[in-house]
Scaffold this motif. Structure first.
Motif, PDB file in Angstrom:
ATOM      1  N   ASP A   3       0.944   5.753  -1.006  1.00  0.00           N
ATOM      2  CA  ASP A   3       0.219   6.972  -1.349  1.00  0.00           C
ATOM      3  C   ASP A   3       0.247   7.185  -2.854  1.00  0.00           C
ATOM      4  O   ASP A   3       1.226   6.851  -3.522  1.00  0.00           O
ATOM      5  N   LYS A   4      -0.804   7.768  -3.364  1.00  0.00           N
ATOM      6  CA  LYS A   4      -0.843   8.097  -4.781  1.00  0.00           C
ATOM      7  C   LYS A   4       0.025   9.329  -5.045  1.00  0.00           C
ATOM      8  O   LYS A   4       0.255  10.145  -4.157  1.00  0.00           O
ATOM      9  N   TYR A  48      -3.090   1.841  -4.290  1.00  0.00           N
ATOM     10  CA  TYR A  48      -3.089   3.223  -3.835  1.00  0.00           C
ATOM     11  C   TYR A  48      -4.042   3.333  -2.656  1.00  0.00           C
ATOM     12  O   TYR A  48      -5.234   3.046  -2.777  1.00  0.00           O
ATOM     13  N   ARG A  60       0.855  -1.195   0.000  1.00  0.00           N
ATOM     14  CA  ARG A  60       0.000   0.000   0.000  1.00  0.00           C
ATOM     15  C   ARG A  60       0.887   1.240   0.000  1.00  0.00           C
ATOM     16  O   ARG A  60       1.812   1.353   0.806  1.00  0.00           O
ATOM     17  N   LEU A  96       6.249   4.567  -5.506  1.00  0.00           N
ATOM     18  CA  LEU A  96       5.831   3.699  -6.609  1.00  0.00           C
ATOM     19  C   LEU A  96       7.025   2.925  -7.169  1.00  0.00           C
ATOM     20  O   LEU A  96       6.914   1.731  -7.469  1.00  0.00           O
ATOM     21  N   SER A 102      -6.197   1.141  -8.002  1.00  0.00           N
ATOM     22  CA  SER A 102      -6.484   2.480  -7.483  1.00  0.00           C
ATOM     23  C   SER A 102      -7.819   2.581  -6.754  1.00  0.00           C
ATOM     24  O   SER A 102      -8.018   3.480  -5.938  1.00  0.00           O
TER      25      SER A 102
END
Length: 322
Positions: free
Chosen positions: A161-162, A181, A159, A168, A250
């Motif tokens: 954060d976007k 996300y 998991r 990423l 997402s």
């Protein structure tokens, strides 16, 4: 407060650790009622060559045994011995909960909702404060291992954060079956890392009070890949073979029980199901009631409630919506 000096010496928890050394430090918190010390072992491995400091943690929730097992294997298999930089492993952060096989601290508080803590607050808050002040400041990267709560089994997932490119990149290096996300929870360890600008991966896999070897292997393999990505992996550690790339998610939703009764799961964790597919059945104990649970959309099943009995409204599946 922990820090690195100009000679690349690591100052942490009142100790000075030189390059090329390995140390076990006991992080002292409160005492038992009997006045016996409760110590949280911190295992530090330093290479002679300077490099990043990676902080690897498990057991923020005391009943999440799988996370503890992953960090234990990293130490036992000497994966935590870097060719450059420093690796700090804390297999069991919440020793209090671990000893009692429960999620929370003795004060009933969830440690993962207490960061950055308070010097004069409740026990869990004080612990979070000490951790945030003494250990977290030295970290350049954090890996935190969790499981699903209660009887809910999580597919292995990262998991993040976007809109955070570094997170990423790390997640792609880890290459768990799923990367999701996920919004950062207020006062969580992940939020504390984010506020300090420290890239962090939160791993979820399996369920509490359970030790699943397949989940543990995914966690260990992912960590090896991250250390390789950071150019820290010891040449004595074999890099796992890549199979498929992580599936980036997402949007997700929970499927809840429409009725109370016995829950019969019909689909395996991680499967991609079609809209309308029969994924579970809820029955009564007397053989007179039978309700089919169907997938509301096409998606991957990333969490399954493995409890034999459920009440109306209980979360029974977590499904992706992408």
């Amino acid at each position: 407060m922990g820090y690195i000096d100009e000679k690349n010496n690591l100052h942490i928890l009142g100790h000075t650790l030189f390059p090329g050394t390995k140390t076990r430090i006991n992080f002292n918190t409160a005492k038992h009622f009997t006045s016996g010390s409760v110590e949280v072992p911190v295992i530090v491995e330093r290479a002679k060559k300077p490099g990043p400091i990676v902080l690897i943690t498990g057991g923020i929730h005391g009943d999440e045994i799988n996370g503890v097992e992953i960090v234990r294997q990293l130490i036992s298999r000497k994966i935590n011995k870097p060719k450059r930089g420093t690796i700090i492993c804390i297999p069991v952060i919440n020793i209090f909960g671990f000893l009692q096989l429960q999620r929370e601290f003795p004060d009933g508080r969830d440690l993962n909702r207490m960061f950055p803590g308070s010097k004069n607050g409740a026990l869990a808050s004080r612990f979070a404060y000490q951790f945030t002040q003494e250990i977290l400041p030295v970290a350049d990267y954090c890996l935190d291992f969790h499981t699903g709560g209660a009887s809910r089994f999580n597919a292995a997932q990262i998991r993040i954060d976007k809109n955070n490119t570094e997170n990423l990149n790390l997640a792609n290096a880890f290459n768990a079956p799923f990367t999701i996300y996920s919004k950062t929870i207020a006062k969580s360890y992940r939020e504390a890392c984010a506020k300090k600008g420290i890239p962090v991966l939160l791993f979820e896999g399996g369920k509490s009070l359970d030790n699943n070897p397949d989940i543990a292997q995914i966690g260990v393999d992912g960590t090896i890949r991250v250390l390789h990505y950071l150019n820290m992996l010891s040449p004595n550690v074999l890099l796992p073979e890549e199979t498929t790339n992580t599936i980036l998610i997402s949007t997700t939703k929970w499927i809840r029980a429409k009725y109370s009764g016995l829950l019969h799961i019909k689909t395996p964790i991680g499967k991609q199901v079609e809209k309308g597919e029969h994924i579970a059945t809820i029955t009564d104990p007397y053989g007179s009631f039978n309700h089919k649970v169907k997938a509301p959309n096409k998606g991957y099943i990333i969490n399954i409630n493995q409890a034999p009995l459920v009440y109306q409204g209980d979360a029974i599946f977590h499904i992706t919506k992408d």
